[in-house]
Design a protein around this motif. Structure first.
Motif, short mmCIF file in Angstrom:
data_model
loop_
_atom_site.label_atom_id
_atom_site.label_comp_id
_atom_site.label_asym_id
_atom_site.label_seq_id
_atom_site.Cartn_x
_atom_site.Cartn_y
_atom_site.Cartn_z
N GLU A 93 48.73 -13.69 -74.34
CA GLU A 93 47.43 -13.91 -74.99
C GLU A 93 46.36 -14.27 -73.96
N LEU A 94 46.76 -14.97 -72.90
CA LEU A 94 45.81 -15.38 -71.86
C LEU A 94 45.54 -14.27 -70.85
N GLY A 95 46.34 -13.21 -70.86
CA GLY A 95 46.17 -12.12 -69.91
C GLY A 95 47.01 -12.26 -68.65
N LEU A 96 47.77 -13.36 -68.53
CA LEU A 96 48.63 -13.53 -67.36
C LEU A 96 49.77 -12.52 -67.38
N LEU A 97 50.31 -12.25 -68.55
CA LEU A 97 51.31 -11.20 -68.75
C LEU A 97 50.67 -10.08 -69.55
N SER A 111 50.54 -14.25 -60.65
CA SER A 111 49.10 -13.98 -60.65
C SER A 111 48.69 -13.05 -59.53
N CYS A 112 49.41 -13.06 -58.42
CA CYS A 112 49.09 -12.20 -57.29
C CYS A 112 49.49 -10.76 -57.51
N CYS A 113 50.38 -10.51 -58.46
CA CYS A 113 50.81 -9.14 -58.75
C CYS A 113 49.75 -8.44 -59.61
N ASP A 114 49.69 -7.14 -59.49
CA ASP A 114 48.71 -6.35 -60.24
C ASP A 114 48.99 -6.39 -61.73
N MET A 115 50.26 -6.39 -62.09
CA MET A 115 50.70 -6.35 -63.48
C MET A 115 51.91 -7.26 -63.62
N SER A 116 52.08 -7.83 -64.81
CA SER A 116 53.23 -8.69 -65.06
C SER A 116 53.68 -8.52 -66.50
N ILE A 117 54.98 -8.48 -66.70
CA ILE A 117 55.54 -8.48 -68.03
C ILE A 117 56.58 -9.57 -68.10
N GLY A 118 57.01 -9.95 -69.31
CA GLY A 118 57.98 -11.02 -69.39
C GLY A 118 58.61 -11.16 -70.75
N ALA A 119 59.53 -12.10 -70.83
CA ALA A 119 60.20 -12.41 -72.09
C ALA A 119 59.30 -13.28 -72.96
N ASP A 120 59.39 -13.06 -74.26
CA ASP A 120 58.61 -13.86 -75.21
C ASP A 120 58.84 -15.35 -75.00
N ASP A 121 60.12 -15.71 -74.75
CA ASP A 121 60.47 -17.12 -74.66
C ASP A 121 60.45 -17.68 -73.24
N ALA A 122 59.90 -16.94 -72.29
CA ALA A 122 59.72 -17.50 -70.95
C ALA A 122 58.89 -18.78 -71.04
N GLN A 123 59.10 -19.69 -70.11
CA GLN A 123 58.35 -20.95 -70.08
C GLN A 123 57.61 -21.04 -68.75
N LEU A 124 56.27 -21.07 -68.84
CA LEU A 124 55.43 -21.15 -67.65
C LEU A 124 54.73 -22.50 -67.61
N CYS A 125 54.44 -22.96 -66.40
CA CYS A 125 53.81 -24.28 -66.28
C CYS A 125 53.16 -24.43 -64.91
#
Length: 272
Positions: A178-182, A121-135
């Motif tokens: 979808e949430l805008g985090l990535l 969240s502190c980074c300006d931009m973030s990308i990731g894998a479709d199957d990453a798991q965040l919590c």
């Protein structure tokens, strides 16, 4: 490469740094040493005028599993004031990362739990894998995502943060997009190629203009129109227009040539 125990700081000859979380055996979980080394590394990046931007990544299968269990066990034995000192150290890391003058890109694979969501969240931009798991997993162990919460709210909104902070549900990289985090997601096997695409695109831009735009957007905030903000924005464009890179960019555009900060593809150094 700098001399760290929990990180690798690699400066690419093309003019950017990759900061790797490098506790692969512990799934890149935070401990006090990693937090302190991240603060030092971010300070080094901020003071290196040769760097255009920073990429934040995690070695191995996971971006970061969050807080190290052994470190949390030690924290449970400490008094309030000592825990407050620990919280201030973590806050210094998050605020310093958010305020780093150069653009920052987080790259997320595998797990990103607890404080790792704060780093993203502190980074300006973030990308990731479709199957990453965040919590936002803190409530599962009787804690709260206190220090990281302002940054998470800014990254994915108050309503979504309430849901995931209160339920501790896991959500996928696709849901994070979808949430805008990535900003974007892709299959995990394509993530390195996607990073290179982002890097190549960022290298097209004026380093000075990217830093100026980041500072500008920090001042703009939520875009509330005030006389002071209007004056700031007017001054910002005037300053960048008369800067060396501003003048070079305008001349290159008018003369239909490549600006000086862009390295022709044939001249690029081999990628490490």
């Amino acid at each position: 490469m700098s001399d760290f125990s929990t990180l690798e700081l690699i400066r690419d000859p093309r003019g950017f740094a990759t900061l790797w979380l490098s506790r692969e055996a512990k799934n890149n979980a935070f401990n006090a040493q990693m937090i302190r080394e991240l603060i030092i590394a971010i300070d080094q990046i901020g003071n290196d005028a040769s760097l255009r931007f920073m990429v934040l990544r995690g070695r191995g299968r996971h971006f970061s599993a969050g807080a190290d269990l052994a470190w949390m066990q030690q924290s449970a034995q400490l008094d309030y004031n000592t825990n407050l000192d620990d919280a201030r150290e973590l806050a210094e890391l998050m605020y310093n990362l958010a305020r780093l003058k150069v653009p920052t890109l987080a790259v997320v694979q595998g797990a990103a739990f607890g404080g790792a969501v704060g780093l993203i969240s502190c980074c300006d931009m973030s990308i990731g894998a479709d199957d990453a798991q965040l919590c936002l997993s803190e409530v599962r162990i009787g804690l709260a995502p206190a220090v990281i919460s302002p940054f998470v709210v800014q990254a994915m909104g108050e309503r979504a943060t309430r849901r995931y902070a209160l339920t501790a549900e896991r959500f996928s990289g696709e849901r994070a997009r979808e949430l805008g985090l990535l900003a974007e997601t892709c299959p995990a096997a394509h993530l390195d190629a996607e990073v290179e695409r982002w890097v190549d695109n960022l290298l097209l831009n004026s380093p000075q203009a990217m830093c100026a735009s980041k500072e500008l957007l920090r001042e703009v905030g939520n875009g509330e129109l005030t006389p002071a903000l209007r004056r700031y924005c007017e001054g910002a464009i005037a300053r960048i227009r008369v800067s060396a890179e501003g003048q070079e960019g305008l001349r290159a555009f008018l003369e239909k040539r490549t600006p000086a900060w862009q390295t022709p593809a044939s001249d690029k150094e081999p990628r490490p």
